[in-house]
Write a protein that holds these residues in place. Sequence first.
Motif, mmCIF file in Angstrom:
data_model
loop_
_atom_site.group_PDB
_atom_site.id
_atom_site.type_symbol
_atom_site.label_atom_id
_atom_site.label_comp_id
_atom_site.label_asym_id
_atom_site.label_seq_id
_atom_site.Cartn_x
_atom_site.Cartn_y
_atom_site.Cartn_z
ATOM 1 N N TYR A 170 -27.779 70.321 -5.478
ATOM 2 C CA TYR A 170 -26.615 70.730 -4.692
ATOM 3 C C TYR A 170 -27.042 71.643 -3.554
ATOM 4 C CZ TYR A 170 -21.804 72.134 -3.761
ATOM 5 O OH TYR A 170 -20.586 72.360 -3.163
ATOM 6 N N GLU A 171 -28.009 72.522 -3.804
ATOM 7 C CA GLU A 171 -28.513 73.389 -2.736
ATOM 8 C C GLU A 171 -29.094 72.566 -1.589
ATOM 9 O OE1 GLU A 171 -29.172 76.923 -2.125
ATOM 10 O OE2 GLU A 171 -27.392 77.086 -3.363
ATOM 11 N N THR A 216 -21.476 79.814 1.926
ATOM 12 C CA THR A 216 -21.701 78.942 0.769
ATOM 13 C C THR A 216 -22.424 79.649 -0.379
ATOM 14 O OG1 THR A 216 -23.724 78.083 1.777
ATOM 15 C CG2 THR A 216 -21.695 76.851 2.166
ATOM 16 N N ASN A 260 -21.173 76.251 -5.958
ATOM 17 C CA ASN A 260 -22.564 76.697 -6.014
ATOM 18 C C ASN A 260 -22.776 77.687 -7.165
ATOM 19 O OD1 ASN A 260 -25.218 76.765 -5.152
ATOM 20 N ND2 ASN A 260 -24.825 77.999 -3.339
#
Length: 506
Positions: A170-171, A216, A260
């Motif tokens: 995801y990062e 984010t 996140n």
Amino acid sequence: MPTKDADGQLAIDVPAQPKKQTRAQLQSAIKSARDIMRKDAGLNGDLDRLPQLSWILFLRAFDVCVERERAAENLEYEPAIAAPYDWASWGAREEFTGNEFLQFVNTELLPYLRGLNSDAEGDPRNVISTIFQEIHNRMLSGVLLRDLVNVVNDISFESADDIHTMAFVYESILKEMRDAAGDSGEFYTPRPVIRFMVEQSFLKLGMSILDPACGTGGFLVEAYDELRELPTSQAEVNQLHHNIRGYEKKPLPYLLVMMNLLLHGIDVPNVVRTNALVKMREESSPRHRVDVVLTNPPFGGEEEKSVAARFEKAGVSTQETAWLFLFSVIERLKPGGRCAIVLPNGSLFGGGVGAKVKEKLMRECNLHTVVRLPQGVFAPYTQIPANLLFFEKTGPTKETWFYEIPLPEGRRGYSKTKPMRYEEFADCAQWWGGEGREGREQNERAWKVAAEDIKASGYNLDLANPHIGDDLAHRSPEELVNELIKTEQEILGLLGELKAQLGGEN
């Protein structure tokens, strides 16, 4: 029923452990998801596709990492998302597809999630409701939406290893998102810069850590990763989760930071969707102060007049976001608290209101270190030079150390394909002198300036390295011309935006 093996010994059936997913498998699943979304006419580019994937991924991860875990720990646990809106009722049903599925998502599921609420502090219902207030399904095909949900449903979150691997994947998606966002005027802090700032803040378990412009969640994730192995009890784990705090104003980054942090193991992130400047002015009592601030506030923009008006009584009459954030951060720190903040060169030499804010900074805090980054760290989005300011709310500054990070040998700048690397901070980290900053010495990259000299200059912190001569003499005419062209293009772009804004007011 127990059975005997070939030697006549009692054999006990052991449930098969879920097979751990590899990074490659997860990346393949994400690629499949993106391929599906590319076929849908309602999505245009990654700025549409990532939010669409993220809210579905959030609900899947929330079901496994929060709902199921809490139900396993507490037989009386009441799920935050009730049937038929829980994942098992719609996300895991492959036969539920087409127009009926699309209508359910648009007219029942999303309105239900927006309407969740609870009076209990820390209840995940309030988090979910806030996340989904401005989330909409943008896909037009119920069949493609079903295909996308199926891909997400096949992603395993059964073990901590799976979650950590998914967090890494995801990062990488967020990095691509940041690249896309940069084209529309938003800049995100490079991970090597974040890591260096966190490490030189010397975080400890029990500290409250705030990013008032968290985007984010880069700073929050890095801070959490720095501390996550230290708790020795569930109470300390809970405290750490609560102490990782953030504010974010915009709906898309808010969704992304919540996703996140959830993937990194914080099941109810302590991030508030709000205008941080308003929030910090409203909550000015000592109980709202924090031990650490790590942030890269927006710069180069202006706040609304109604927001700026809240600072006028404190003698800060400006709409410039960088000054308002710096002032607010100083106020937000506890006595003894510490901060690492990114500021542009303009903030270092700015006078007027800027000089007042810097005077407050050096009067109330020890501005012990300014790290001057190479030009172009935020390239290709902007060539504006940036700096890292490190200070502690321990009383007036006596002297400030400056350290200049050079460009790597043979390099003229940075780009998307060749960004700044963490290794470029190695010499500075070695020079730092640990938490006590002991044994610092001046060298070709480091120098110190007395606070009285900074005050005499009108609080100008844009100080050139005295150990290096004017480097314009050592640069080629072509390089100087190219830099001038880039600067002129940025100025023209800003003037164009200003003209458009003025035209919109008429």
